[in-house]
Design a protein around this motif. Sequence first.
Motif, mmCIF file in Angstrom:
data_model
loop_
_atom_site.group_PDB
_atom_site.id
_atom_site.type_symbol
_atom_site.label_atom_id
_atom_site.label_comp_id
_atom_site.label_asym_id
_atom_site.label_seq_id
_atom_site.Cartn_x
_atom_site.Cartn_y
_atom_site.Cartn_z
ATOM 1 N N ARG A 144 0.845 -1.196 0.000
ATOM 2 C CA ARG A 144 0.000 0.000 0.000
ATOM 3 C C ARG A 144 0.875 1.239 0.000
ATOM 4 N NH1 ARG A 144 -2.380 -1.876 5.845
ATOM 5 N NH2 ARG A 144 -0.481 -1.560 7.085
ATOM 6 N N THR A 145 0.368 2.292 -0.601
ATOM 7 C CA THR A 145 1.140 3.535 -0.775
ATOM 8 C C THR A 145 0.267 4.735 -0.456
ATOM 9 O OG1 THR A 145 2.590 2.594 -2.471
ATOM 10 C CG2 THR A 145 2.365 4.993 -2.451
ATOM 11 N N ASP A 146 0.871 5.735 0.151
ATOM 12 C CA ASP A 146 0.198 7.018 0.346
ATOM 13 C C ASP A 146 1.265 8.096 0.452
ATOM 14 O OD1 ASP A 146 -1.870 8.770 0.483
ATOM 15 O OD2 ASP A 146 -2.538 8.226 2.494
ATOM 16 N N SER A 147 0.840 9.336 0.344
ATOM 17 C CA SER A 147 1.776 10.454 0.389
ATOM 18 C C SER A 147 1.353 11.442 1.464
ATOM 19 C CB SER A 147 1.813 11.171 -0.969
ATOM 20 O OG SER A 147 0.568 11.806 -1.232
ATOM 21 N N THR A 148 2.289 12.299 1.847
ATOM 22 C CA THR A 148 1.988 13.379 2.775
ATOM 23 C C THR A 148 2.889 14.557 2.475
ATOM 24 O OG1 THR A 148 1.651 13.927 5.130
ATOM 25 C CG2 THR A 148 3.629 12.689 4.577
ATOM 26 N N HIS A 149 2.508 15.723 2.975
ATOM 27 C CA HIS A 149 3.264 16.941 2.698
ATOM 28 C C HIS A 149 4.477 17.039 3.605
ATOM 29 C CE1 HIS A 149 0.639 18.022 6.093
ATOM 30 N NE2 HIS A 149 1.556 18.922 6.407
ATOM 31 N N VAL A 150 5.488 17.764 3.139
ATOM 32 C CA VAL A 150 6.726 17.969 3.895
ATOM 33 C C VAL A 150 7.089 19.444 3.827
ATOM 34 C CG1 VAL A 150 9.155 17.366 4.112
ATOM 35 C CG2 VAL A 150 7.517 15.643 3.317
ATOM 36 N N LEU A 151 7.220 20.074 4.975
ATOM 37 C CA LEU A 151 7.565 21.490 5.023
ATOM 38 C C LEU A 151 9.047 21.688 4.777
ATOM 39 C CD1 LEU A 151 5.546 22.606 8.185
ATOM 40 C CD2 LEU A 151 4.823 22.682 5.804
#
Length: 555
Positions: A144-151
């Motif tokens: 499974r794959t997902d993404s998230t934001h990075v500051l």
Amino acid sequence: MSMQPSGPNEVPGQTARVARAAFPNGSLAIRVRDGLGPLFGDEGFVDLFPARGKPAWSPGRLALVLVLQFVEGLTDRQAAEAVRARIDWKYALGLELGDPGFDFSVLSEFRDRLTGADGGRRVLDGILAAAGERGLLTTAGRARTDSTHVLSAARELSWLEMVAESLRAALNALAQEAPQWLVQAAEPDWFRNYATRAEDSRFPKSRTKRDEVGARIGRDGMRLLEAVFSPGTYEGLRTLEQVEYLRQVWVQSFHLVEGEVRRRDPKDRPPGAMRLVTPYDSEARGSVKRDTVWDGYKVHLTETCEPDALNLITNVATTVATVPDISMTDAVHAQLAQVDRLPGEHLVDAGYVDAHLLVSTRREYGITLTGPVAGVISHQAAANNGFTADDFSVDWEGEQVTCPGGKTARCWNPDRSPEGTPVIRVRFSGGQCRPCPVREQCTTSSRGRRLTLRPREEHEALRQARAEQDTETWKDHYKTRAGVEGTISQAVGRCGLRRSRYRGLAKTSLQHQLTGAAINLARIDAYLTGTPRARTRTSRFAALGPAEPKLSGAE
């Protein structure tokens, strides 16, 4: 510094005896060493060092230090101190008790070497390879794959701060490279306006006065660029990173109108993928996802998710913030294929799926891509009382389409969509549609109904996916994907995933590879000690309510 690779390091006898006595129940570092053995050999990093020079500290040991550093959330100074003072770390690294370790700056220098050679992937792959040799990694099943934001590591700047800091950074670079030239070229008030950081001064609150400050900065920056690019000026000044950044910012932010420098209209600025946001991280970009607005990057985590098995992160991909998830599906599969870790089924959210990928993923990699596909987009579908494209019968061999009213369209034209993908345009004539008794449910156009179809294989795959995702069986199966949210939460809480420690895409990518390696090490340790997975936390108030069905795999 040079490096002469050494063979696998054994734990010295005295170090082992003292470690066993000091940690009778073991520690993460000790258990990982016992369970996986030496994780990294020096030979895997030979290409990062020259053949001659002062001998370097063992890169295989340094790689393990970096991972342990991320596991425990330590600074470079703290990690170097742990190598010197902690017995369990000496045990994991195979060091003598009296080994003095190294200066903390060695870690920064080693990260720079890893960054230039995509070495973070070597570190992650080293742990996965060791886990695979001991039967702890299963990749042929589901992932499974997902993404998230990075500051970004650089703080967010307002427009005025950004242009002021871009000019100030260029002035400082020029002052270091050509101080005498800059003294002659600088205006007297520049030393007052740009000697300190923009955040240390207060911009006017009035919109009119703020516009005046922006115009003044624009004129000053234009004068500096004219001086740098004028004939007779040393050409090396033009190639300075900060000067080139200033030039790009001024192209994006200002233009000349009748000889005057003016700020560009918002509609006249470049798209987000090109727009610069800070002079201190030239690769960071601004992006928006629902209610989240950020400057920086985006990270994609892929992990195994077989039931009753150890879940390990098998791939980490970092991009600038503006890259959409849909463009990363094939990239993730290609990266997994390179290391022979392709899953049989890949569970993703809607951002990673379209008709083309449903077909190409199975054809090129043998993977079943599972995720919600977009519904039919048309005013009929929105009104929920008309005929959508799925209600039409397609004769692919005869290249014709039959509508729900029984009319057949033979106007069949292969074409390209605005995005460049192949499509088929089908048109019913106005003479066919006007007398049709069900016309009101189909079209309001007097020229007849128009359809845009994908190629046959994609069209049928999309229809099948839409039909399946409405079933309870599919929904229950898809719940397994929710577990990757817990992985992101673990990476955020333990390793600070959503805040870049470094500047630039390459170093941020290294941080995320080390984060993936650290999470895997922590999970392997939990598996070796029989620690059960934590359940989703429930507030006391929520616990009083009726029980809800458990989300399989979401722990």
